[in-house]
Design a protein around this motif. Structure first.
Motif, PDB file in Angstrom:
ATOM      1  N   UNK A 249      41.390  37.919  39.028  1.00 37.71           N
ATOM      2  CA  UNK A 249      42.798  37.373  38.987  1.00 37.71           C
ATOM      3  C   UNK A 249      43.690  37.696  37.890  1.00 37.71           C
ATOM      4  N   UNK A 250      42.950  37.917  36.569  1.00 36.59           N
ATOM      5  CA  UNK A 250      43.900  38.170  35.440  1.00 36.59           C
ATOM      6  C   UNK A 250      45.397  37.915  35.570  1.00 36.59           C
ATOM      7  N   UNK A 251      45.946  38.983  36.037  1.00 36.72           N
ATOM      8  CA  UNK A 251      47.554  39.000  36.038  1.00 36.72           C
ATOM      9  C   UNK A 251      47.925  38.790  37.341  1.00 36.72           C
ATOM     10  N   UNK A 252      47.046  39.012  38.500  1.00 33.86           N
ATOM     11  CA  UNK A 252      47.589  38.989  39.843  1.00 33.86           C
ATOM     12  C   UNK A 252      47.611  40.660  40.637  1.00 33.86           C
ATOM     13  N   UNK A 253      47.857  41.334  39.572  1.00 35.26           N
ATOM     14  CA  UNK A 253      48.242  42.816  39.979  1.00 35.26           C
ATOM     15  C   UNK A 253      47.213  43.541  41.232  1.00 35.26           C
ATOM     16  N   UNK A 254      45.822  43.202  40.970  1.00 32.58           N
ATOM     17  CA  UNK A 254      44.903  43.735  41.785  1.00 32.58           C
ATOM     18  C   UNK A 254      45.402  43.334  43.276  1.00 32.58           C
ATOM     19  N   UNK A 255      45.208  41.787  43.293  1.00 31.40           N
ATOM     20  CA  UNK A 255      45.327  41.321  44.635  1.00 31.40           C
ATOM     21  C   UNK A 255      46.605  41.527  45.246  1.00 31.40           C
TER      22      UNK A 255
END
Length: 137
Positions: A50-56
């Protein structure tokens, strides 16, 4: 003089009916595949780092037909600029490369797409088969 006898049978109604059934089966297969890919996307997003949410937020699904086959895919695409240039963050986090071996967000993990696929593939096959059965009803 030649004596000739024979039998002629017009198969156009049968082949037309079979073509219709094939089209219905394909439609049911596409509907079931959409359901399966949507579920796989949902499950994998819950596990994705989830770090920055970009992946999701950059994940998506596609369902296509090729002839009589239905193909479903879930994609993750998160490319970022790193110290060594552009990196495919999605691939790195999925495949356990450093520094992502131990995601910091609780409940997330590497292989976030592969694991839910393997755990649910039989269920997905059943969904697709059920939608085909409904369509052929």
């Amino acid at each position: 003089m030649t004596d000739k006898s024979g039998l002629t049978f017009d198969t156009s109604a049968i082949t037309s009916g079979l073509d219709s059934l094939g089209g219905k089966a394909l439609e049911g297969g596409k509907r079931g595949m959409h359901d399966a890919m949507d579920d796989l996307l949902r499950r994998s997003r819950e596990l994705a780092p989830l770090d920055k949410g970009t992946l999701r937020i950059t994940a998506w699904t596609e369902v296509e037909t090729e002839g009589s086959s239905v193909i479903g895919e879930v994609y993750y695409s998160a490319v970022e600029d790193g110290k060594s240039g552009r990196i495919n963050y999605a691939l790195i986090t999925h495949e356990l490369d450093a520094p992502f071996k131990n995601p910091t967000t609780p409940g997330t993990q590497p292989k976030y797409l592969e694991r839910p696929y393997k755990e649910n593939v039989e269920e997905y096959r059943n969904w697709i088969a059920e939608e085909i059965r409904k369509e052929l009803g």
